[in-house]
Design an enzyme around this catalytic site. Structure first.
Site, PDB file in Angstrom:
ATOM      1  N   GLU A   1      -7.291  45.539  10.335  1.00 18.16           N
ATOM      2  CA  GLU A   1      -7.579  46.927  10.712  1.00 18.16           C
ATOM      3  C   GLU A   1      -7.725  47.814   9.482  1.00 18.16           C
ATOM      4  O   GLU A   1      -8.587  48.689   9.427  1.00 18.16           O
ATOM      5  CB  GLU A   1      -6.483  47.462  11.631  1.00 18.16           C
ATOM      6  CG  GLU A   1      -6.626  47.053  13.073  1.00 18.16           C
ATOM      7  CD  GLU A   1      -7.890  47.612  13.711  1.00 18.16           C
ATOM      8  OE1 GLU A   1      -8.311  48.724  13.348  1.00 18.16           O
ATOM      9  OE2 GLU A   1      -8.460  46.923  14.570  1.00 18.16           O
TER      10      GLU A   1
ATOM     11  N   ASP B   1       0.457  46.102  20.651  1.00 22.06           N
ATOM     12  CA  ASP B   1      -0.554  46.296  19.620  1.00 22.06           C
ATOM     13  C   ASP B   1      -0.595  45.098  18.671  1.00 22.06           C
ATOM     14  O   ASP B   1      -0.773  45.238  17.476  1.00 22.06           O
ATOM     15  CB  ASP B   1      -0.285  47.597  18.839  1.00 22.06           C
ATOM     16  CG  ASP B   1      -1.434  47.995  17.926  1.00 22.06           C
ATOM     17  OD1 ASP B   1      -2.579  47.631  18.244  1.00 22.06           O
ATOM     18  OD2 ASP B   1      -1.177  48.648  16.897  1.00 22.06           O
TER      19      ASP B   1
ATOM     20  N   HIS C   1      -2.579  48.391  14.499  1.00 17.11           N
ATOM     21  CA  HIS C   1      -3.166  49.712  14.314  1.00 17.11           C
ATOM     22  C   HIS C   1      -2.173  50.702  13.707  1.00 17.11           C
ATOM     23  O   HIS C   1      -2.550  51.823  13.359  1.00 17.11           O
ATOM     24  CB  HIS C   1      -3.669  50.273  15.645  1.00 17.11           C
ATOM     25  CG  HIS C   1      -4.868  49.565  16.174  1.00 17.11           C
ATOM     26  ND1 HIS C   1      -4.819  48.753  17.283  1.00 17.11           N
ATOM     27  CD2 HIS C   1      -6.150  49.533  15.743  1.00 17.11           C
ATOM     28  CE1 HIS C   1      -6.023  48.261  17.522  1.00 17.11           C
ATOM     29  NE2 HIS C   1      -6.848  48.722  16.603  1.00 17.11           N
TER      30      HIS C   1
END
Length: 829
Positions: free
Chosen positions: A404, A474, A479
């Site tokens: 990410e 997640d 994230h």
């Protein structure tokens, strides 16, 4: 299908006996290790290096390959610095080892370094007891979708047409591989290489796409690696957001213009999904006069221009700045689908954008987002495609956070490059600022804390990694924890001075976007591997800066000190702020009450303490014992009770890497529960590579199973001591079970959590049985709804709660034995 290869295939890099494998350390300048103890990066001395023609020899010697290990050539590339990179894929007895590859780096015919991820496997059974068909059923049960892509005849036909292959199908074909088990909570399995079936499962309803790995022996799902990297609360894009732009497109024989162009690689195409979930049902956006002003309408059709513009700008950046021809470096077509909705007809727009492994997909947003076609979102999502074709970072825990973070880096870099070229005004260090209706942006690279992300490794807002990464958590904070890489890149680019969350003062001189981006790209494309961590990312970027700008350069110093600024590794000796010697500060852990239970005995080595209650915490760090690495140890402890012996939860931690926290792998050395006042015993092994010196031992006894190494809790006590360890660096160890639990030392105590209160049946239709683990009588029982309002239509009599008069739903039961109050949820059917 099972990957098997003839023995002759491996003559280059496998098949030697162990007696022939002697490491030649005289050539080695430096070595960095992976988390499994194998070399991550080995650099060789100038003038003593191997020749590139000796690639097989260097890998055999430095990785200590056994007769069962094979490394097959995967690809060879030459970069702009004239480095040759020969990449090899690991196999074990002919079975592919997933996420394990190694690269030989050479210049002018001499090997400068080798790097990668290698799994050292011994006596692993490669015969599956579960066939591919049965394993697929386990994978589908795990995904639990209502409909899959291969069940849609139109999508299947579209795939066959796209690939020009009548046999093409979305239906998963099993591949037998070896992969680390990253989902099991069993310490004997967690993190261990496992024979597994790999499936590419593309679900249509609800939408998901991931590689699912199923243990070929037990049928357990051992890894879920998302292909669709969801951008909900993550990514954003924008030419409703970038003003009036000149976009390349094409005209058709019918006199219409459509959003397709073929001057960039194999083309850039943008389609209208028409608020549906089908790619094959999508149509072209068309216009008669090639003046698309009417697309600024209530349906937000103008965002089709944003998607088309974003794809072109992203392609141009990669080609002109990094000489990369599209995301795969082979001119791959970039296809974008606008107005996508995963649940058409529900009246709610799709609040997401993602790369699905093949194409770009954009929703129209709803309450949180505007249509998700902003420039930095587009660049972010194509960044996932670049990652897939280079480092292929596994989408969970630290490697997922790096995945990410690199996408955010490309979002920022491409946005700055494009806005400077076109004279646009955008916020480089905010991600998704154009599309967010609620907050300033999804993430801030300059101030991650402002958007709930950590700016320091394991600092404020850091989300603990997990053995069961799913979309619900997640995937282990991908994230969230990406904020550390984001902030590193920001500091490297613009510079910054300050003190981070772990008390390290730093001062970094920025090197500018161009140099910072080149270093990041080289690390991602040359040195990083699938299972990379923040530690290996630091090594990779320092080596990349060295390749690009030379050892000891200002860029190498800045890279090193930027990592120090975000809490990863030491400061550079050549600049920045070197921290003074400091004492590690540990978080507080304390029980609020010792009225009913406390720790009354702890013994480990020469530590032996009997005590009464100490107010919830005892600082025994002046008392110490020595532990030899590799040794097996027994720690004994017991609880003192005022009267009734309640179920207590014991956790023993040792900070093996001396970093001031107990959350690293293997630092929870003993865990279990007991309702006994007798002496308990836990056994553990000190890892051979634990860090030498004095460190903290923490013993916690709490009445709550959720109590961790670092928080206050209601009832119980924490005691801290010092242990002196000799050894190397951090290694993981297994969580031991508790033995004992009665006056008979040989008795065995289960590590299963014993609930202080048991409710059954739950859900309940008429009656709910209530049992206290202490066997004490229930004095009072109160039922409240989830708002906290007391509910009168429930009666407690003779150990049972009559719930027949309650409406269906979830309730909270608070019960007391006259000394303590317990809380449990239950469901009324």
């Amino acid at each position: 299908m099972i990957n098997k290869y003839a023995a002759a295939t491996f003559l280059l890099l496998g098949g030697l006996s162990s007696t022939a494998l002697a490491q030649d350390y005289s050539r080695v300048q430096s070595r960095a290790l992976n988390d499994n103890g194998t070399p991550y990066l080995v650099q060789f001395r100038a003038g003593m290096a191997y020749k590139l023609s000796e690639a097989g020899k260097v890998l055999r010697e430095q990785l200590q390959l056994s007769a069962d290990d094979q490394l097959l050539p995967a690809k060879t590339s030459t970069d702009d610095l004239s480095f040759v990179h020969e990449k090899y894929q690991q196999y074990y007895k002919g079975i592919k080892v997933e996420h394990a590859s190694y690269t030989v780096h050479a210049r002018q015919g001499s090997v400068t370094s080798i790097s990668g991820q290698f799994e050292r496997l011994r006596a692993l059974n490669i015969t599956p007891s579960l066939d591919a068909s049965a394993a697929l059923q386990r994978a589908l049960a795990f995904v639990g979708a209502k409909k899959y892509m291969w069940e849609d005849a139109r999508e299947e036909a579209g795939l066959k047409a796209t690939e020009n292959n009548p046999a093409a199908t979305y239906k998963p074909q099993g591949e037998l591989v070896i992969v680390r088990n990253l989902r099991s909570s069993n310490p004997l399995k967690a993190g261990k290489p496992t024979l597994a079936w790999k499936f590419n499962v593309y679900a249509q309803q609800p939408l998901s796409r991931a590689y699912i790995y199923v243990d070929a022996a037990s049928g357990e799902v051992v890894l879920q690696d998302a292909i669709i990297k969801h951008a909900a609360a993550t990514a954003t894009f924008a030419t409703a957001y970038s003003g009036t732009r000149t976009l390349a497109n094409e005209s058709t024989t019918t006199g219409q213009y459509r959003l397709r162009e073929y001057t960039r690689g194999l083309g850039i195409e943008t389609y209208n999904a028409r608020k549906g979930s089908s790619y094959t049902a999508a149509v072209d956006f068309t216009d008669a006069d090639n003046s698309w002003t009417e697309y600024n309408n209530a349906n937000f059709d103008n965002v089709a221009g944003d998607a088309h513009f974003g794809a072109q700008a992203t392609y141009d950046y990669w080609k002109l700045v990094h000489n990369r021809n599209s995301f795969d470096n082979a001119g791959a077509k970039i296809k974008s689908y606008v107005h996508f909705d995963d649940t058409p007809g529900d009246g709610v727009g799709f609040e997401n954008a993602y790369w699905n492994g093949s194409v770009m997909t954009y929703g129209d947003g709803a309450t949180r987002f505007r249509p998700l076609t902003a420039l930095d979102v587009c660049a972010h999502e194509v960044g996932h495609a670049v990652c897939e074709k280079t480092a292929n970072l596994t989408y969970q825990n630290e490697s997922g956070a790096l995945n990410e973070g690199f996408s955010d880096i490309w979002g920022a870099a491409i946005e700055q490059y494009t806005t400077a070229k076109l004279g646009l005004t955008k916020s480089t260090w905010l991600i998704g600022e154009d599309i967010d209706k609620v907050r300033p942006a999804l993430r801030s690279m300059s101030d991650p804390n402002s958007q709930g992300q950590p700016d320091t490794y394991k600092g404020t807002y850091w989300k603990a990694t997990t053995t069961n990464p799913t979309s619900a958590n997640d995937y282990g904070g991908v994230h969230t924890n990406s904020g550390v890489l984001n902030h590193w890149f920001y500091i490297l680019t613009v510079g910054k001075s300050g003190t981070n969350d772990i008390g390290s003062a730093y001062s970094v001189t920025g090197i500018g976007m161009e140099a910072a981006a080149k270093i990041a790209y080289r690390a991602e494309s040359v040195y990083l591997t699938s299972s990379a961590t923040y530690a290996t990312a630091r090594t990779a970027t320092i080596q990349s800066a060295t390749d690009l700008y030379g050892a000891g350069s200002a860029q190498v110093t800045a890279v090193t000190n930027a990592w120090y600024a975000v809490g990863v590794g030491a400061a550079s000796g050549g600049g920045g702020t070197t921290p003074p010697p400091t004492t590690v500060t540990y978080c507080a852990s304390k029980g609020s009450s010792v009225a009913y239970e406390w720790i009354d005995y702890v013994k480990l080595g020469t530590i032996a303490r009997t005590s009464a209650a100490d107010g919830g915490y005892y600082n025994g760090t002046a008392t110490s014992t020595s532990l030899a690495t590799g040794s097996s140890q027994s720690i004994s402890f017991s609880a003192g009770f005022a009267s009734t012996a309640y179920t207590e939860y014991w956790k023993v931690y040792i900070d093996y890497n001396q970093n001031g926290v107990f959350t690293d792998a293997g630092e929870l050395v003993v865990s279990g529960s007991s309702a006994s006042a007798g002496t308990l015993t836990g056994t553990f092994t000190v890892p051979a590579t634990a860090k030498s010196g004095a460190t903290r031992l923490r013993v916690i006894m709490s009445d709550a199973s959720a109590t961790t190494s670092c928080n206050s809790y209601s009832y119980g006590e924490t005691e801290d001591y010092t242990v002196n360890i000799t050894g190397g660096t951090l290694a993981s160890t297994e969580v031991a079970s508790l033995t004992g639990g009665s006056t008979t030392p040989a008795a065995t105590l289960s590590t299963a959590i014993e609930r202080a209160v048991t409710l059954f049946p739950n859900p309940a239709a008429d009656e709910l049985n209530v049992v206290l683990a202490s066997k004490a009588p229930v004095i009072s029982a109160v039922v409240t709804d989830l708002r906290g309002a007391r509910v009168a239509a429930a009666r407690f009599e003779n150990g049972k709660l009559n719930v027949s008069g309650l409406a269906k739903g979830t309730y909270l039961l608070s019960i007391s034995d006259g000394q303590k109050t317990f809380h449990e949820r239950f469901v009324k059917e």
